[in-house]
Design an enzyme around this catalytic site. Structure first.
Site, mmCIF file in Angstrom:
data_model
loop_
_atom_site.group_PDB
_atom_site.id
_atom_site.type_symbol
_atom_site.label_atom_id
_atom_site.label_comp_id
_atom_site.label_asym_id
_atom_site.label_seq_id
_atom_site.Cartn_x
_atom_site.Cartn_y
_atom_site.Cartn_z
ATOM 1 N N TYR A 23 -1.790 -0.467 9.642
ATOM 2 C CA TYR A 23 -1.717 -1.534 8.630
ATOM 3 C C TYR A 23 -2.273 -2.884 9.103
ATOM 4 C CZ TYR A 23 1.456 1.852 6.476
ATOM 5 O OH TYR A 23 1.989 2.989 5.928
ATOM 6 N N HIS A 100 -3.451 -0.211 -1.945
ATOM 7 C CA HIS A 100 -2.900 0.306 -0.681
ATOM 8 C C HIS A 100 -3.778 -0.139 0.467
ATOM 9 C CE1 HIS A 100 -0.068 2.652 -2.864
ATOM 10 N NE2 HIS A 100 -1.050 3.067 -3.644
HETATM 11 O O1 CA2 Z 1 -1.187 1.799 2.614
HETATM 12 C C1 CA2 Z 1 -0.337 1.174 1.975
HETATM 13 O O2 CA2 Z 1 -0.490 0.008 1.620
HETATM 14 C C2 CA2 Z 1 1.000 1.843 1.642
HETATM 15 O O3 CA2 Z 1 1.367 1.430 0.333
HETATM 16 C C3 CA2 Z 1 1.985 1.347 2.668
HETATM 17 C C4 CA2 Z 1 3.365 2.006 2.571
HETATM 18 C C5 CA2 Z 1 3.236 3.520 2.529
HETATM 19 O O4 CA2 Z 1 4.514 4.097 2.309
HETATM 20 C C6 CA2 Z 1 2.277 3.967 1.446
HETATM 21 O O5 CA2 Z 1 2.188 5.364 1.483
HETATM 22 C C7 CA2 Z 1 0.907 3.356 1.646
HETATM 23 C C8 CA2 Z 1 4.259 1.646 3.762
HETATM 24 C C9 CA2 Z 1 4.315 0.224 4.124
HETATM 25 C C10 CA2 Z 1 4.991 0.111 5.451
HETATM 26 O O6 CA2 Z 1 4.566 -1.060 6.045
HETATM 27 C C11 CA2 Z 1 4.897 -1.232 7.352
HETATM 28 C C12 CA2 Z 1 4.381 -2.359 7.946
HETATM 29 C C13 CA2 Z 1 4.641 -2.621 9.270
HETATM 30 C C14 CA2 Z 1 5.442 -1.774 9.999
HETATM 31 C C15 CA2 Z 1 5.964 -0.651 9.405
HETATM 32 C C16 CA2 Z 1 5.693 -0.381 8.074
#
Ligand code: CA2
Length: 145
Positions: A23, A100
């Site tokens: 991310y 996303h």
């Molecule tokens: O790719 C994306 O933007 C998602 O929406 C992000 C979600 C995930 O469940 C989707 O499938 C795709 C998860 C966000 C989690 O963000 C974090 C950021 C930092 C540390 C841990 C998780």
């Protein structure tokens, strides 16, 4: 002036802290500041909202039906599970962009299904945090037509 809201769902408040390879290294605050700068330069009144709570996201979506011209949503994990968010978005008559950071289609199978896509004008996914600015540009173009 067009009014646009960016909604972020669960765990996106932790951006930049963990899972940096997936991310990126920017925090949500960095991203929102970058989007606000773009908004100021482009005649957009931007609001942002993040919550880890499904009902709070539903409340914010409902509020948007009377005071926003466009909505961008990264619903995080709720993308794949939330009928309530799908139903709330379906009520809106304004353009919706599903966003996303990662490419959900080259990840685990359970991320391949989105309940949001059906009610979105379009989907931006897999371009990292640049997707936030891309979404703003896309929705501005739709609204200026
Ligand atoms: O790719 C994306 O933007 C998602 O929406 C992000 C979600 C995930 O469940 C989707 O499938 C795709 C998860 C966000 C989690 O963000 C974090 C950021 C930092 C540390 C841990 C998780």
């Amino acid at each position: 002036m067009v009014k646009i809201i960016i909604l972020n769902g669960p765990n996106l408040n932790l951006l930049g802290e963990r899972e940096k390879d997936q991310y990126g290294t920017y925090s949500l605050k960095d991203i929102e500041e970058n989007c606000s700068k773009y908004a100021d330069e482009n005649g957009i009144k931007l609001s942002t909202f993040q919550s880890n709570v499904e009902g709070e996201l539903v409340n914010q979506i409902q509020k948007s039906r009377n005071n926003q011209d466009g909505l961008i949503i990264n619903a995080g994990g709720y993308t794949h599970t939330s009928v309530a968010i799908h139903d709330a978005l379906k009520i809106l008559k304004i353009p919706i962009i599903e966003l996303h950071i990662s490419n959900i289609y080259n990840r685990e199978e359970f991320r391949h299904k989105s309940l949001i896509s059906k009610v979105a004008k379009g989907v931006i996914c897999g371009f990292g945090v640049d997707g936030y600015l891309m979404s703003l540009q896309a929705i501005k173009k739709i609204l200026n037509k």
